[in-house]
Design an enzyme around this catalytic site. Sequence first.
Site, PDB file in Angstrom:
ATOM      1  N   SER A  81       0.784  -0.911   0.642  1.00  0.00           N
ATOM      2  CA  SER A  81      -0.156   0.243   0.382  1.00  0.00           C
ATOM      3  C   SER A  81       0.847   1.279  -0.101  1.00  0.00           C
ATOM      4  CB  SER A  81      -0.812  -0.248   1.250  1.00  0.00           C
ATOM      5  OG  SER A  81      -1.673   1.855   1.248  1.00  0.00           O
ATOM      6  N   GLY A 117      -1.659   8.507   5.804  1.00  0.00           N
ATOM      7  CA  GLY A 117      -1.891   8.345   4.883  1.00  0.00           C
ATOM      8  C   GLY A 117      -2.649   7.975   3.619  1.00  0.00           C
ATOM      9  N   HIS A 154       7.142   7.017  14.299  1.00  0.00           N
ATOM     10  CA  HIS A 154       8.899   7.855  13.659  1.00  0.00           C
ATOM     11  C   HIS A 154      10.057   6.540  13.519  1.00  0.00           C
ATOM     12  CE1 HIS A 154       6.432  11.147  14.067  1.00  0.00           C
ATOM     13  NE2 HIS A 154       6.127  10.462  13.516  1.00  0.00           N
ATOM     14  N   LEU A 185      13.544  19.503  30.948  1.00  0.00           N
ATOM     15  CA  LEU A 185      13.333  20.722  30.263  1.00  0.00           C
ATOM     16  C   LEU A 185      12.824  21.611  31.424  1.00  0.00           C
ATOM     17  CD1 LEU A 185      11.475  19.367  26.750  1.00  0.00           C
ATOM     18  CD2 LEU A 185      13.584  20.680  26.831  1.00  0.00           C
ATOM     19  N   GLY A 245      14.221  25.529  33.109  1.00  0.00           N
ATOM     20  CA  GLY A 245      12.899  26.074  32.853  1.00  0.00           C
ATOM     21  C   GLY A 245      12.261  26.213  32.573  1.00  0.00           C
TER      22      GLY A 245
END
Length: 1088
Positions: free
Chosen positions: A260, A309, A747, A766, A770
């Site tokens: 596909s 898709g 991914h 993170l 800050g």
Amino acid sequence: MSAKAISEQTGKEFLYKHICTSAAVQNRFRYANVTSETDWDRLTQDHPWLLTERLVVKPDQLIKCRGKLGLVGVDLDLVGVQEWLKPRLMRETTVAKAKGILKNFLIEPFVAHTQEEEFYICIYATREGDHVLFHHEGGVDVGDVDAKAQRLLVGVDDKLSEDSVKEQLFMHVPDDKKEVLVSFVVGLFNLYEDLYFTYLEINPLVVNQDGVFVLDMAAKIDATADYICKAKWGDVEFPPPFGREAYPEEAYIADLDAKSGASLKLTILNPLGRIWTMVAGGGASVVYSDTICDLGGVDELANYGEYSGAPSEQQTYDYAKTILSLMTREKHHEGKVLIIGGSIANFTNVAATFKGIVRAIKDYQGPLKENGVTIFVRRGGPNYQEGLRVMGEVGKTTGIPIYVFGTETHMTAIVGMALGHQPIPNQPPVAAHTANFLLNSSTNAAVRFVFIVELTPISRQVDCLVDTKATMLFSRNTKAIMWGMQTRAVQGMLDFDYVCSRDEPSVAAMVYPFTGDHKQKFYWGHKEILIPVYKNMADAMKKHPEVDVLISFASLRSAFDSTMETMQYSQIHTIAIIAEGIPEAQTRKLIKRADENGITIIGPATHNNPCLTSITPLCFNQIGNTGGMLDNILASNLYRPGSVAYVSRSGGMSNELNNIVSHATDGVYEGVAIGGDRYPGSTFMDHVLRYQDTPGVKMIVMLGEIGGTEEYKICQGIKEGRITKPVVCWCIGTCATMFSSEVQFGHAGACANQAFETAVAKNQALRDAGAFVPKSFDELGDVIRTVYDELVANGTIVPAQEVPPPTVPMDYSWARELGLIRKPASFMTSICDERGQELIYAGMPITEVFKEEMGLGGVLGLLWFQRRLPRYACQFIEMCLMVTADHGPAVSGAHNTIVCARAGKDLISSLTSGLLTIGDRFGGALDAAAKQFSKAFDSGMLPMEFVNKMKKDGKLIMGIGHRVKSINNPDMRVQILKDFVKGHFPATPMLDYALDVEKITTSKKPNLILNVDGFIGVAFVDLLRMCGGFTRDEADEFVEIGALNGIFVLGRSMGFIGHYLDQKRLKQGLYRHPWDDISYVLPEHMSM
């Protein structure tokens, strides 16, 4: 996923077959595979060395540290190997958090050696090149090789030299082993490159006086390079991670995916789990899994997967029925839930894909109700309202509880509802269609302009905080060339240009090497315009010097070459590559060439989402299908800039971020989805620094994910004061740390190789730096709103007055798909349908045609008569085709075909020349005979009366008479057909009538026989009238419309083609009729 692990046996097979080295590599192909089904007698016949040598046995199931886990049997004879296997083969064992069955083992010769003869080598790929790690002490206790090993970086497109290996890697290697090792390491590196490995580790590598021995090996290859390496790889099997079984349903979906253009993925985590998902989009699938695990559902999560898709209705049906089949096999005391979720689609027709899911739900409604399944649906995108309506209706008609929600509901809110953590709200009615943007009657142009450009990845890795090439990637005068005949994408870009009030289209030309130069028609608002299409890139560049952007829709096989060609032109500054599945080695070469030429590459894309979305005032506009349909663009206010800029890994999630930001703030200023490849062309830091330096951007949103370390550079930038604007961050993939076995998300880069690459670790880093980090994706919108409100309160952001955009007409095809308009079809057909998963002949799938062995006669029955004819009827049709196939070269049709063939004409022209001679005098008497005999018979005329009437009227009886055959020299073709018809037809009144007529005509002249045309004509009338499949009117209609002559045309075409091929094979020259066979009759000369 691109980098996939292979078994040790497969890796060694590649090495032994293809390594080129002067070193003596020992024990080549000396390995034996053992499973529970192994026949030991046959195994020893195939590998007689098993009986004579000391052996090593170990599981070959992607298990790390087998020696330390006691999973290696060393220095055993064959009996010892068998004894060692007894407590282990097909037994469950625990490795780290993963529990699995040991069922695949590898036996190899034992190599006696000393510690001093063991070495360690590893080659792995990174963005900047390939790293070679070497340590002079290998084996089980090698320890932290990252800290201890010598390291050598081989840059992209560079070669590994023997001198560099000696100088940088072999400082501690004994002199007597250096030459052998150098040759082997260089050969190994060349093998690594040639076969597209991404990771190759040998530990230990033993070197002694006999040569080189590869004892233990682990490897990954780039699966996207299959089309390049197929000849060397062969058929590669990629085993699942230890602790997760390989299910046939996973293989089935993988096969669907391979066939596909869409993306279909399925990983079964817990077949007994009560929480099942069917999620559209790679990024969205991770977000849903995260949310389920955050809410305590990790132990009940049954699967991970995605469909995206724009899969067809049939593909979605096949995917959905697989999920439903799996989830209804075992009951759960609490019942089960199915979460059908997804972000806002770019170009997938949600209603079309939901039709496939609805079909599956209807087929499984019984098992679904028996298992107490409740379904929660949340979706957005093109035609999503119709999709939700259909999904809601199927819930009412089947009695299955189905709750549907659209873009007004946060993407993952249905997870909390499904798991009972929040109440199910009353469902508001949804709009009938997605055409609301047509209702805007304003003709005022927007004062501000917007730019959406969906791209996906390919630039440079930033090892330190450096400024990007430019703050603005595009300007209001930017023009692009589109590589590929992607008319839908071009029209979408032009519509976006128009709705953003750009002065002129952003697409200057298209390049398509498979046609000649021409012009393609598009719409600019209400007006039709022409855009030139060129066969080659050079002409397009020469005629459009103003172009500095290329958008490449080249296939994964041609994208590399076409991009390399494009980078030869100095006018190009930016290239967007949409193709998915370009091998990583080629991607890195593109990045290197682009950096050398000062070109920014955006792409390649992943999971069919060509996604860089960039919204910039007075600029270039939309690339490809970014932002979705215009209704979504307008709903998210993407036609004018807001104050928030975002950067995301996931292209599919970019629309969701547009929606979240538009609800929580004044809208998006620019958004970039860099894509999920391991080596995206542009990085988070590239874009965050651009946003920092862009005055119009007041706050930044970043959606990262598991895998890689790019997010830590954002932490560094915040700590060092390079990034001062508020940054809201969230990394998806937090569920990965909760799974017992490794799960590769959608991914290619979504895989943590180290603890600090996990989403949980990055979110905490993170937060500590800050950045504003929510507790979960569910709270992302709330945190964005809080930060935005604070900026508005302190005056940093002053919301602007909304200005309506100009209206853009809807395309006719989309309006019809939405059911807004209707138009009579130009054609009607009732015999064949090729639109679905398989071809259908008159309602019968082609697979059934072959399964039932219907033959050519059966197919003709379906296509000509729309019936499944009795077996004898099919046989009769085939016999008719056989006896009419040819009647020698002298007849007019064959003669014409031969003359044309000898004149050098092609097959079609020659065949047509022969067919044009068919008529009442040659071959076309079937219909006429059937009509004449039927009329006489039906009117009650006696055979003698019929003959006398035809003679009186001066008409020939069609189907009577032959130039050669006679009552004394019968036509055996007629005799064969007569015997079959008399033996198989239920009744033959018309044939009996014709035979009585023949008795009368042959009494007058012996050659006035019922010829083959006449016989087939009258026999077919009997067939149509007497087989029970037709009414009398239907039977007469088929005769009237010329169906019977079709038998002769079809049959004789075989003969004409045979004559054509025969003349070509005999190499006959141009035919000229001889003079002596022509009677020249000219008028006598008249004198004055």
